[in-house]
Design an enzyme around this catalytic site. Structure first.
Site, mmCIF file in Angstrom:
data_model
loop_
_atom_site.group_PDB
_atom_site.id
_atom_site.type_symbol
_atom_site.label_atom_id
_atom_site.label_comp_id
_atom_site.label_asym_id
_atom_site.label_seq_id
_atom_site.Cartn_x
_atom_site.Cartn_y
_atom_site.Cartn_z
ATOM 1 N N HIS A 53 2.663 -9.003 -1.461
ATOM 2 C CA HIS A 53 2.801 -8.422 -0.103
ATOM 3 C C HIS A 53 4.216 -8.760 0.368
ATOM 4 O O HIS A 53 5.197 -8.428 -0.301
ATOM 5 C CB HIS A 53 1.683 -9.020 0.767
ATOM 6 C CG HIS A 53 1.432 -8.327 2.079
ATOM 7 N ND1 HIS A 53 2.078 -7.195 2.489
ATOM 8 C CD2 HIS A 53 0.557 -8.632 3.098
ATOM 9 C CE1 HIS A 53 1.622 -6.828 3.682
ATOM 10 N NE2 HIS A 53 0.700 -7.692 4.082
ATOM 11 N N HIS A 61 3.720 0.605 -4.919
ATOM 12 C CA HIS A 61 3.110 0.497 -3.593
ATOM 13 C C HIS A 61 1.664 0.970 -3.650
ATOM 14 O O HIS A 61 1.342 1.898 -4.376
ATOM 15 C CB HIS A 61 3.887 1.332 -2.563
ATOM 16 C CG HIS A 61 3.615 0.905 -1.175
ATOM 17 N ND1 HIS A 61 2.540 1.360 -0.456
ATOM 18 C CD2 HIS A 61 4.254 0.006 -0.387
ATOM 19 C CE1 HIS A 61 2.541 0.778 0.719
ATOM 20 N NE2 HIS A 61 3.561 -0.050 0.797
ATOM 21 N N ASP A 106 10.813 -3.748 0.119
ATOM 22 C CA ASP A 106 11.328 -5.095 -0.133
ATOM 23 C C ASP A 106 12.559 -5.146 -1.033
ATOM 24 O O ASP A 106 13.365 -6.059 -0.921
ATOM 25 C CB ASP A 106 10.226 -5.964 -0.752
ATOM 26 C CG ASP A 106 9.101 -6.186 0.239
ATOM 27 O OD1 ASP A 106 9.410 -6.523 1.390
ATOM 28 O OD2 ASP A 106 7.933 -5.991 -0.130
HETATM 29 N N1 COA Z 1 6.217 -3.370 -11.995
HETATM 30 C C1 COA Z 1 5.719 -2.974 -13.180
HETATM 31 N N2 COA Z 1 4.547 -2.355 -13.298
HETATM 32 C C2 COA Z 1 3.859 -2.097 -12.182
HETATM 33 C C3 COA Z 1 4.318 -2.473 -10.925
HETATM 34 C C4 COA Z 1 5.545 -3.128 -10.861
HETATM 35 N N3 COA Z 1 6.036 -3.517 -9.684
HETATM 36 N N4 COA Z 1 3.428 -2.095 -9.987
HETATM 37 C C5 COA Z 1 2.439 -1.516 -10.629
HETATM 38 N N5 COA Z 1 2.687 -1.523 -11.977
HETATM 39 C C6 COA Z 1 1.851 -0.998 -13.021
HETATM 40 C C7 COA Z 1 0.737 -2.001 -13.290
HETATM 41 O O1 COA Z 1 1.095 -2.932 -14.272
HETATM 42 C C8 COA Z 1 -0.379 -1.099 -13.719
HETATM 43 O O2 COA Z 1 -0.152 -0.708 -15.047
HETATM 44 P P1 COA Z 1 -1.402 -0.549 -16.076
HETATM 45 O O3 COA Z 1 -2.236 0.541 -15.480
HETATM 46 O O4 COA Z 1 -0.723 -0.215 -17.351
HETATM 47 O O5 COA Z 1 -2.092 -1.874 -16.055
HETATM 48 C C9 COA Z 1 -0.201 0.126 -12.847
HETATM 49 O O6 COA Z 1 1.190 0.170 -12.525
HETATM 50 C C10 COA Z 1 -1.024 0.075 -11.584
HETATM 51 O O7 COA Z 1 -0.798 -1.215 -10.990
HETATM 52 P P2 COA Z 1 -1.601 -1.764 -9.772
HETATM 53 O O8 COA Z 1 -1.166 -3.170 -9.474
HETATM 54 O O9 COA Z 1 -3.054 -1.533 -9.983
HETATM 55 O O10 COA Z 1 -1.080 -0.789 -8.663
HETATM 56 P P3 COA Z 1 -1.404 -0.874 -7.182
HETATM 57 O O11 COA Z 1 -1.053 0.427 -6.624
HETATM 58 O O12 COA Z 1 -2.745 -1.393 -6.941
HETATM 59 O O13 COA Z 1 -0.424 -2.051 -6.713
HETATM 60 C C11 COA Z 1 1.305 -3.245 -5.797
HETATM 61 C C12 COA Z 1 0.483 -1.966 -5.733
HETATM 62 C C13 COA Z 1 2.278 -3.210 -4.635
HETATM 63 C C14 COA Z 1 0.408 -4.470 -5.654
HETATM 64 C C15 COA Z 1 2.045 -3.295 -7.136
HETATM 65 O O14 COA Z 1 2.827 -2.155 -7.296
HETATM 66 C C16 COA Z 1 2.887 -4.547 -7.267
HETATM 67 O O15 COA Z 1 2.352 -5.597 -7.627
HETATM 68 N N6 COA Z 1 4.218 -4.437 -6.992
HETATM 69 C C17 COA Z 1 5.078 -5.605 -7.042
HETATM 70 C C18 COA Z 1 4.924 -6.449 -5.793
HETATM 71 C C19 COA Z 1 5.563 -5.827 -4.606
HETATM 72 O O16 COA Z 1 6.677 -5.337 -4.643
HETATM 73 N N7 COA Z 1 4.828 -5.872 -3.484
HETATM 74 C C20 COA Z 1 5.296 -5.372 -2.217
HETATM 75 C C21 COA Z 1 4.535 -4.141 -1.846
HETATM 76 S S1 COA Z 1 5.233 -3.388 -0.418
#
Ligand code: COA
Length: 377
Positions: free
Chosen positions: A224, A263, A314
């Site tokens: 987050h 996201h 971010d």
């Molecule tokens: N870097 C690399 N791969 C990523 C990624 C990232 N930042 N975000 C998602 N992915 C990949 C995951 O590994 C997953 O791959 P898979 O299906 O092969 O396992 C796929 O994309 C889906 O990931 P998931 O975490 O389920 O997506 P989500 O939409 O639920 O998650 C976040 C959203 C924000 C939690 C996720 O993108 C993340 O962890 N980002 C990094 C943290 C961040 O910047 N947070 C601030 C958000 S504003």
């Protein structure tokens, strides 16, 4: 009662109605009470106007804004009892400023409690947003530089006040403008994890401080608000754009998550990223070195090419804050300063038409079985 389906992480589940904010039907914009953030920023909105809009559901006129700003200025002083507490918290690596903010808000709740019936809710909301830059600046300076700052200073905006509390001098117009924009971008984002916590807590009819403490703890996580600090930690490991590309490729091969990308709601772009990227570039151009910005741009290009992913709010905040000389550990606390506005808007909305938030779950534990007394085990 009908059987409900399991939706892991509640993704896409609508838990309540809200008038405050939406990413729009296209899912690639951000509107606060119907106003597009890109338009707000391009038309020179002030963070205080946005706070007013979020809390009172209307744009202030000149007089209303001035009165609101003066009220916030009058609420900056930190009680001595809170300063005494902040004096005791060391600036060691084990102490994150988010812990400090959390405990400070909690303590303020003891010193200046919310009245029964929430009759002083508005007073507390204004107090929290007004006092917070001072709390961060006071603790950071005393614990890291053994310097006592005076949180009463001649700045007239929250953005300028934050910079003054941190650096102890009148901030430049450029830095004040960029922090103001940053505060607007981070102000509100509908039912994100920390806001959901604040609303859940509020739905039990608990007090405003408890709701905010829960939200602060939730924002802290790297998935987050903590992502801006993690993005900076990653960029600090790179030497130049080519090195950034090589190391990022290795991380992706390792299936590592790259902080500052992806996201839960946006699937095409995060409009906040486009805005802060432009300001990061502006800062880079007036800085001795563009390297940090160019490395960030290279990461953006690699993530697009390899994963079709875009930076979220971010990622370019990391370089922008770094160019302004802000310590990495203070990145998420700035997010808090801003997000108080959104959290408090949601607390107010939840209280207006409250329904206890209490989702269900799918039980996967053992079937009913017989308890064996201790002597027989
Ligand atoms: N870097 C690399 N791969 C990523 C990624 C990232 N930042 N975000 C998602 N992915 C990949 C995951 O590994 C997953 O791959 P898979 O299906 O092969 O396992 C796929 O994309 C889906 O990931 P998931 O975490 O389920 O997506 P989500 O939409 O639920 O998650 C976040 C959203 C924000 C939690 C996720 O993108 C993340 O962890 N980002 C990094 C943290 C961040 O910047 N947070 C601030 C958000 S504003």
């Amino acid at each position: 009662m009908t059987e409900s389906t399991l939706t892991e992480g509640l993704r896409g589940v609508k838990a309540a109605k809200t008038d405050i904010c939406t990413v729009g039907s296209e899912g690639s914009n951000l509107y606060y009470r119907g106003y597009n953030i890109e338009e707000m920023v391009s038309k020179g909105a002030l963070f205080e106007e946005v706070v007013y809009l979020l809390w009172y559901n209307t744009l202030p006129n000149k007089q209303e804004l001035e009165t609101f700003k003066q009220d916030l200025i009058s609420k900056r002083a930190i009680p001595q009892a809170l300063k005494d507490l902040l004096d005791k918290i060391p600036g060691t690596a084990a102490v994150h400023p988010m812990d400090v903010i959390r405990i400070a808000v909690d303590y303020l709740g003891i010193l200046e409690p919310e009245a029964s019936g929430f009759s002083n809710q508005d007073e507390i909301a204004r107090r929290i947003i007004a006092i917070s830059p001072g709390i961060i600046g006071y603790w950071y300076n005393i614990s890291h530089h053994k310097k006592k700052i005076n949180e009463i200073n001649p700045t007239d905006s929250l953005a300028g006040h934050f910079l003054h509390c941190l650096f102890g001098t009148m901030p430049s117009a450029q830095h004040t403008k960029i922090i103001n924009v940053s505060l607007i971008l981070y102000a509100e984002h509908e039912f994100n994890a920390s806001t959901f916590v604040a609303r859940s807590c509020t739905s039990t009819l608990s007090d405003i401080y408890s709701a905010l403490v829960g939200a602060i703890g939730t924002l802290r996580g790297p998935l987050h608000g903590g992502a801006n600090e993690m993005a900076m930690a990653m960029l600090e490991k790179y030497k130049d754009p080519d090195d950034a590309e090589a190391k990022l490729m290795a991380a992706l091969k390792n299936k590592e998550k790259v902080m500052g990308f992806g996201h839960a709601v946006y699937k095409i772009r995060d409009p906040r990223s486009d805005i802060i990227k432009q300001f990061s570039k502006e800062l880079a151009e007036t800085n001795k070195s563009m390297n940090l910005y160019l490395m960030s741009e290279r990461c953006e290009m690699v993530m697009k090419r390899e994963k079709n992913m875009f930076p979220n709010a971010d990622f370019f905040h990391a370089s922008a804050y770094n160019y302004m000389g802000i310590a990495t550990k203070l990145f998420t606390p700035i997010f808090v300063l801003s997000r108080y506005s959104g959290w408090i808007a949601h607390i107010r909305e939840q209280r207006k038409d409250n329904k206890l938030i209490r989702p269900g779950c799918e039980y996967t534990g053992p079937a009913p079985r017989t308890w064996v007394p201790l002597a027989e085990r």
